[in-house]
Design a protein around this motif. Structure first.
Motif, mmCIF file in Angstrom:
data_model
loop_
_atom_site.group_PDB
_atom_site.id
_atom_site.type_symbol
_atom_site.label_atom_id
_atom_site.label_comp_id
_atom_site.label_asym_id
_atom_site.label_seq_id
_atom_site.Cartn_x
_atom_site.Cartn_y
_atom_site.Cartn_z
ATOM 1 N N PRO A 67 0.716 -1.305 -0.014
ATOM 2 C CA PRO A 67 -0.357 0.027 -0.054
ATOM 3 C C PRO A 67 0.995 1.166 -0.075
ATOM 4 O O PRO A 67 2.209 1.028 0.631
ATOM 5 C CB PRO A 67 -0.610 0.004 1.557
ATOM 6 N N GLY A 69 0.016 5.353 -0.238
ATOM 7 C CA GLY A 69 -0.272 6.916 0.300
ATOM 8 C C GLY A 69 0.863 7.814 -0.978
ATOM 9 O O GLY A 69 0.634 7.956 -1.873
ATOM 10 N N GLY A 70 1.202 8.751 -0.566
ATOM 11 C CA GLY A 70 2.108 10.318 -0.553
ATOM 12 C C GLY A 70 3.269 9.679 -0.581
ATOM 13 O O GLY A 70 4.052 10.900 -1.188
ATOM 14 N N ASN A 71 3.703 8.339 -0.725
ATOM 15 C CA ASN A 71 5.154 8.369 -0.125
ATOM 16 C C ASN A 71 6.293 9.103 0.256
ATOM 17 O O ASN A 71 7.106 9.086 -0.407
ATOM 18 C CB ASN A 71 5.686 7.739 -1.465
ATOM 19 N N THR A 72 5.569 9.353 1.432
ATOM 20 C CA THR A 72 6.884 10.768 2.575
ATOM 21 C C THR A 72 7.109 10.087 3.171
ATOM 22 O O THR A 72 7.974 10.727 4.238
ATOM 23 C CB THR A 72 5.840 11.741 2.388
ATOM 24 N N GLY A 73 6.216 8.463 3.852
ATOM 25 C CA GLY A 73 7.099 7.559 4.495
ATOM 26 C C GLY A 73 8.779 7.933 4.637
ATOM 27 O O GLY A 73 9.624 7.555 3.611
ATOM 28 N N SER A 138 5.021 17.399 5.143
ATOM 29 C CA SER A 138 5.077 17.325 3.971
ATOM 30 C C SER A 138 3.392 17.106 3.553
ATOM 31 O O SER A 138 3.397 16.114 3.437
ATOM 32 C CB SER A 138 5.705 15.600 4.487
ATOM 33 N N THR A 143 -0.954 11.766 3.013
ATOM 34 C CA THR A 143 -2.508 11.042 3.079
ATOM 35 C C THR A 143 -2.817 10.750 4.241
ATOM 36 O O THR A 143 -2.029 10.082 5.558
ATOM 37 C CB THR A 143 -2.242 9.852 2.105
ATOM 38 N N THR A 150 0.897 4.963 10.018
ATOM 39 C CA THR A 150 1.922 4.742 10.316
ATOM 40 C C THR A 150 1.471 5.767 12.213
ATOM 41 O O THR A 150 2.467 6.264 12.818
ATOM 42 C CB THR A 150 2.847 6.285 9.832
ATOM 43 N N GLY A 153 2.653 11.774 13.909
ATOM 44 C CA GLY A 153 2.360 13.012 14.894
ATOM 45 C C GLY A 153 2.402 14.191 14.256
ATOM 46 O O GLY A 153 1.423 14.826 13.395
ATOM 47 N N ILE A 209 -6.029 0.801 3.915
ATOM 48 C CA ILE A 209 -7.731 1.740 4.192
ATOM 49 C C ILE A 209 -7.654 2.223 3.190
ATOM 50 O O ILE A 209 -7.159 2.655 2.815
ATOM 51 C CB ILE A 209 -6.965 2.427 5.699
ATOM 52 N N GLU A 420 7.171 8.717 15.349
ATOM 53 C CA GLU A 420 5.922 8.926 14.571
ATOM 54 C C GLU A 420 6.469 8.393 13.414
ATOM 55 O O GLU A 420 4.705 8.633 12.231
ATOM 56 C CB GLU A 420 5.882 10.585 14.963
ATOM 57 N N ASN A 457 2.316 -6.214 2.835
ATOM 58 C CA ASN A 457 4.115 -4.841 2.949
ATOM 59 C C ASN A 457 4.528 -6.035 4.071
ATOM 60 O O ASN A 457 5.233 -6.132 4.627
ATOM 61 C CB ASN A 457 2.758 -4.256 3.686
HETATM 62 C C1 LIG Z 1 9.558 16.679 4.887
HETATM 63 C C2 LIG Z 1 8.493 16.052 5.948
HETATM 64 C C3 LIG Z 1 8.479 16.661 7.449
HETATM 65 C C4 LIG Z 1 7.705 14.818 7.960
HETATM 66 N N1 LIG Z 1 7.779 15.504 9.422
HETATM 67 C C5 LIG Z 1 6.925 14.500 10.135
HETATM 68 C C6 LIG Z 1 6.161 14.875 10.911
HETATM 69 O O1 LIG Z 1 6.485 15.638 11.312
HETATM 70 N N2 LIG Z 1 5.464 13.419 11.294
HETATM 71 C C7 LIG Z 1 5.506 12.484 11.153
HETATM 72 O O2 LIG Z 1 4.883 11.692 11.872
HETATM 73 N N3 LIG Z 1 5.612 12.154 10.096
HETATM 74 C C8 LIG Z 1 6.799 13.472 9.180
HETATM 75 N N4 LIG Z 1 6.477 12.494 8.182
HETATM 76 C C9 LIG Z 1 6.754 11.602 7.598
HETATM 77 C C10 LIG Z 1 5.942 10.928 6.354
HETATM 78 O O3 LIG Z 1 5.173 11.930 6.049
HETATM 79 C C11 LIG Z 1 4.703 10.248 7.469
HETATM 80 O O4 LIG Z 1 5.234 8.861 7.920
HETATM 81 C C12 LIG Z 1 3.066 9.877 6.709
HETATM 82 O O5 LIG Z 1 2.621 8.983 7.778
HETATM 83 C C13 LIG Z 1 3.226 9.089 5.922
HETATM 84 O O6 LIG Z 1 2.074 9.192 4.569
HETATM 85 P P1 LIG Z 1 1.831 9.020 2.800
HETATM 86 O O7 LIG Z 1 0.530 9.073 3.131
HETATM 87 O O8 LIG Z 1 2.928 9.400 2.429
HETATM 88 O O9 LIG Z 1 1.848 7.208 3.352
HETATM 89 P P2 LIG Z 1 3.274 6.234 2.656
HETATM 90 O O10 LIG Z 1 4.625 7.121 3.209
HETATM 91 O O11 LIG Z 1 2.821 6.237 1.486
HETATM 92 O O12 LIG Z 1 3.300 5.332 3.427
HETATM 93 C C14 LIG Z 1 3.335 5.268 4.647
HETATM 94 C C15 LIG Z 1 3.366 3.862 5.004
HETATM 95 O O13 LIG Z 1 1.924 3.766 5.379
HETATM 96 C C16 LIG Z 1 1.555 2.525 4.332
HETATM 97 N N5 LIG Z 1 0.085 3.269 4.066
HETATM 98 C C17 LIG Z 1 -0.056 4.447 3.667
HETATM 99 N N6 LIG Z 1 -1.298 3.860 2.393
HETATM 100 C C18 LIG Z 1 -1.971 3.708 3.571
HETATM 101 C C19 LIG Z 1 -3.775 2.674 3.010
HETATM 102 N N7 LIG Z 1 -4.303 3.910 2.635
HETATM 103 N N8 LIG Z 1 -3.760 1.715 4.062
HETATM 104 C C20 LIG Z 1 -2.620 1.602 4.667
HETATM 105 N N9 LIG Z 1 -1.837 1.368 4.948
HETATM 106 C C21 LIG Z 1 -0.558 2.086 3.775
HETATM 107 C C22 LIG Z 1 2.313 1.739 3.428
HETATM 108 O O14 LIG Z 1 2.795 0.608 3.173
HETATM 109 C C23 LIG Z 1 3.688 2.947 5.059
HETATM 110 O O15 LIG Z 1 4.215 1.871 5.100
HETATM 111 C C24 LIG Z 1 7.466 13.817 6.819
HETATM 112 C C25 LIG Z 1 7.856 13.491 5.719
HETATM 113 C C26 LIG Z 1 8.702 13.919 5.509
HETATM 114 C C27 LIG Z 1 8.715 14.134 3.494
#
Ligand SMILES: Cc1cc2nc3c(=O)[nH]c(=O)nc-3n(C[C@H](O)[C@H](O)[C@H](O)COP(=O)(O)OP(=O)(O)OC[C@H]3O[C@@H](n4cnc5c(N)ncnc54)[C@H](O)[C@@H]3O)c2cc1C
Length: 476
Positions: A67, A69-73, A138, A143, A150, A153, A209, A420, A457
């Motif tokens: 899975p 989402g925004g791939n910012t993990g 991010s 997303t 995740t 936080g 989700i 977080e 995953n």
């Molecule tokens: C500049 C920057 C700042 C950041 N600051 C913070 C911060 O302050 N706090 C913080 O907590 N994080 C922060 N992050 C990390 C990141 O943004 C978080 O982890 C965010 O929750 C990831 O969301 P995403 O949609 O990009 O998920 P993704 O990176 O796409 O995925 C993250 C995880 O969630 C799973 N996933 C994604 N979507 C789903 C779904 N629909 N159902 C089930 N599983 C799913 C994926 O398989 C993966 O394991 C930051 C990242 C960057 C690049």
């Protein structure tokens, strides 16, 4: 695999299955560029029903589902494994799940698709006179689904709690294609296990989700932002405690060390925030609450806490944004100078000083022990909840010696190896440093019950060699 791509195209529509290897490679590399894997295709279903069908199709071919989402993990959880176990991987993107229902002002809740970004959700809430409690740098890409998966936080965790505290319900698809959950948003409910909360923090290992019912808050504008120089993190925690005694309603309390501040100034071309240089900086955002009539009242209260003479207090929106930029731009600034080891840990607030006192030596020993040159260490984070981001530049990105040493150090101070960002692929080997073996076993039993074939995953969250890890596990 050719048949699976054809089947997925029949399910999601031909335009929504990408199989060009160059295009797929973009989805299979994470934000840090430290983690990369390989997948046969990327599927972007448009509905929960299509996701259920896509998962069943993948299961039929024995293909794994990743899975995304925004791939910012930042821990490699959103991309496929680097080494295949022989099975194909399919990246399941939620980018088409962007429906956003009208805000319900009576329940102060909203239903959002998993692919809605946090920035869009925040704007939507604001347009209805409310606020979403999770905010992070991010926000334009991260997303709803990813932040739930995740338990993200961010800067307002001190005020509103992490994503877990915002989730009032969700819909998800399990590995067998069954659809579970509810969007009723009931906060009163006593009907057994709370599946929605089980899926918070499950990092895509238990379900995909697809929608969430989220709590919103009344707006709380910031009344003031301050930056105070300190002699380090221990002094920053003391100062923060004094500030909280006189002003309980803080929206954020962040820490930046001197190295981090110097870097962000350099990269972003920012002037020094304070007249004198300091070893650490405390940034505090104060909520405008009904109990305090005007900005002068905040200033009078702050006068009593012994702030350093060169503390800067911003009272208007532009000046507040300018102070925030030291903190907001730091992750990007670090990315401009190399591929950092980013170690997200939580440490009990009273132990933060001792943790940071040990940190430099632990990092140096770990780096030199692996034959690397002098490391560059930058520490910042959400001080108000004991969440630090330890960044180390220098060691080869593939060498995880320093990451492990810092994770061990956090655990030895009573902390957690992930605050977080989650465990992802990066930290699976260290989960047991701060979790009981029985806890990990219970999580694994749930995983096995919901996903017996290991479809969702694989390689994320769970330690591969749990027996070996038990030797270092803490005991009750
Ligand atoms: C500049 C920057 C700042 C950041 N600051 C913070 C911060 O302050 N706090 C913080 O907590 N994080 C922060 N992050 C990390 C990141 O943004 C978080 O982890 C965010 O929750 C990831 O969301 P995403 O949609 O990009 O998920 P993704 O990176 O796409 O995925 C993250 C995880 O969630 C799973 N996933 C994604 N979507 C789903 C779904 N629909 N159902 C089930 N599983 C799913 C994926 O398989 C993966 O394991 C930051 C990242 C960057 C690049």
């Amino acid at each position: 695999m050719g048949n699976l791509v054809a089947d997925l195209r029949a399910i999601a529509g031909p335009a929504h299955v990408l199989a060009d290897p160059d295009v797929v490679a973009g989805y299979a590399t994470d934000w840090t560029r430290r983690y990369t894997g390989s997948a046969s295709c990327v599927v972007s279903p448009g509905t929960t029903a299509q996701i259920a069908e896509a998962i069943q199709a993948c299961a039929g071919y024995g293909a794994r589902v990743i899975p995304q989402g925004g791939n910012t993990g930042l821990v490699g959880g959103s991309i496929p494994p680097a080494q295949s176990d022989g099975a194909d991987c399919v990246i399941l993107s939620t980018k088409r799940l962007t429906a956003l229902c009208p805000v319900d002002p009576r329940s102060r809740q909203v239903t959002a698709g998993a692919g809605v970004t946090i920035a869009r959700l925040a704007d939507h809430a604001a347009a209805a006179g409310l606020r979403y409690g999770v905010d992070l740098a991010s926000r334009d890409s991260a997303t709803v689904g990813g932040t739930i998966a995740t338990n993200a936080g961010g800067i307002h965790t001190i005020r509103y709690g992490p994503t877990r505290s915002q989730v009032a319900g969700l819909i998800a698809v399990l590995a067998d294609g069954s659809v579970v959950g509810s969007l009723s948003g009931l906060t009163a409910g006593s009907t057994g296990f709370d599946l929605a909360q089980l899926l918070v923090g499950s990092e895509g290992t238990l379900a995909v989700i697809t929608e969430a019912r989220l709590a919103l808050r009344p707006p709380e504008p910031a009344a003031a932002v301050l930056i105070a120089g300190t002699t380090g993190i221990a002094a920053a925690t003391e100062l923060l405690a004094h500030i909280r005694e006189v002003i309980p309603d803080l929206l954020a309390a962040e820490y930046i060390d001197a190295a981090g501040l110097a870097l962000v100034r350099d990269v972003a071309g920012l002037a020094p925030p304070t007249a004198d240089p300091h070893e650490g900086y405390l940034l505090v955002e104060i909520a405008a609450t009904a109990g305090v009539p005007d900005p002068d009242a905040y200033l009078q209260r702050l006068d009593t806490v012994g702030l350093p003479a060169d503390t800067v207090v911003a009272l208007d929106a532009n000046a507040m944004a300018a102070l925030w930029s030291y903190r907001e731009r730091i992750t990007e600034a670090i990315a401009t100078i190399g591929m950092p080891h980013k170690i997200d840990v939580a440490v009990p607030i009273p132990a933060l000083g001792a943790f940071c006192a040990d940190l430099e030596g632990v990092v140096r020993d770990a780096v030199h022990g692996h034959g690397n040159s002098e490391p560059r260490l930058i520490v910042f984070g959400h001080l108000g909840v004991g969440n630090l981001h330890v960044n180390v530049l220098g060691p080869d990105p593939a060498d995880t010696g320093v990451d492990e040493a810092v994770a061990r150090l956090a655990a030895s101070h009573g902390g957690s190896v992930a605050a977080e960002h989650g465990i992802g692929r990066a930290k699976t080997g260290w989960l047991a440093f701060s979790s009981l073996a029985a806890d990990v076993d219970a999580m694994r039993s749930i995983k096995t019950a919901l996903d017996p074939a290991g479809l969702l995953n694989p390689g994320v969250l769970f330690p591969p060699e749990i027996q070996q890890q038990r030797a270092t596990t803490r005991t009750v």
